[in-house]
Scaffold this motif. Structure first.
Motif, short mmCIF file in Angstrom:
data_model
loop_
_atom_site.label_atom_id
_atom_site.label_comp_id
_atom_site.label_asym_id
_atom_site.label_seq_id
_atom_site.Cartn_x
_atom_site.Cartn_y
_atom_site.Cartn_z
N TRP A 171 -3.65 0.46 -5.75
CA TRP A 171 -3.29 1.49 -5.08
C TRP A 171 -3.63 1.27 -3.53
N ILE A 172 -3.56 0.23 -3.10
CA ILE A 172 -4.02 -0.42 -1.89
C ILE A 172 -2.94 0.26 -0.72
N LYS A 173 -1.79 0.03 -1.11
CA LYS A 173 -0.58 0.34 -0.11
C LYS A 173 -0.88 2.05 0.09
N TYR A 174 -1.34 2.83 -0.62
CA TYR A 174 -1.47 4.15 -0.39
C TYR A 174 -2.93 4.50 0.48
N ILE A 175 -3.53 3.78 -0.05
CA ILE A 175 -4.76 3.67 0.61
C ILE A 175 -4.92 3.37 2.14
#
Length: 225
Positions: A171-175
């Motif tokens: 979920w790094i693109k959201y984080i």
């Protein structure tokens, strides 16, 4: 809608106090027309999202006068009408639903649109939202997908993962985001058309799960403070 757009187009061409004061009655009539629609929208949203219960319209709409204190643009008036429906009102800092009515002016934000989510969370709230994605990314991811055709705005995303967050998270693109906002262009329609009101209600409520998950993280951060 025609009444509103014509007024705002003229205001955009004559954004000065002399023109505004000479057309003050037109502004009052136009604002009243928008407020009537916004009240209906608030009532319908609050009937489905109980977190909006008890909100008054004046807690959700904005003044047309621009804050010029820190802006290089000294035009005195906004060229749009808008309302933000969030628990405890537009100044609460909580995720909510937004409607923006503006004639198209060649920029992706210079047009009418719907939006939802959280803009400019405090550092503690931002960290809490990021931790929510880390722990419950699948739920948040699904809430974003369920809101289609709304799309998440990635303009605020960091180039690198924030400190203390694993860069290999799925979920790094959201984080990496600093704002968590869903956008959808809004076609120009008649505010008096019940179908248009129904469309706005139905579309915004697609973002209800997204808002609830964000607010859970924001409220948790505030309670920890």
């Amino acid at each position: 809608m025609k009444l509103i757009l014509e007024y705002l187009e003229e205001l955009n061409r004559n954004n000065n106090r002399e023109w505004f004061n000479a057309n003050k009655q037109r502004y009052i009539e136009t604002k009243s027309h928008f407020d009537h629609f916004a009240q209906q929208l608030l009532d319908r949203l609050a009937s489905e999202d109980l977190s909006l219960s008890g909100l008054r319209l004046e807690q959700c709409t904005y003044r047309i006068y621009r804050d010029l204190r820190f802006s290089s643009d000294k035009t005195p008036y906004k060229t749009h009408f808008s309302a933000y429906f969030a628990p405890e009102g537009k100044s609460s800092g909580l995720a909510g639903y937004y409607i923006h009515i503006e004639p198209e002016q060649g920029h992706f934000l210079k047009k009418s649109f719907l939006a939802a989510g959280a803009h400019c969370p405090t550092p503690k709230e931002l960290r809490s939202i990021r931790e929510e994605f880390l722990d419950n990314g699948q739920l948040l991811h699904q809430s974003i997908k369920s809101a289609a055709p709304f799309e998440l705005d990635f303009e605020s995303a960091l180039k690198r993962p924030p400190k203390d967050f694993p860069q290999d998270s799925p979920w790094i693109k959201y984080i990496k985001l600093k704002d968590f906002t869903l956008f959808k262009p809004l076609g120009i329609r008649n505010l008096d058309d019940p179908k248009f009101l129904n469309e706005c209600v139905d579309e915004l409520l697609k973002c209800k799960d997204f808002n609830e998950l964000l607010n859970r993280a924001i409220i948790f951060a505030r309670e920890e403070m």
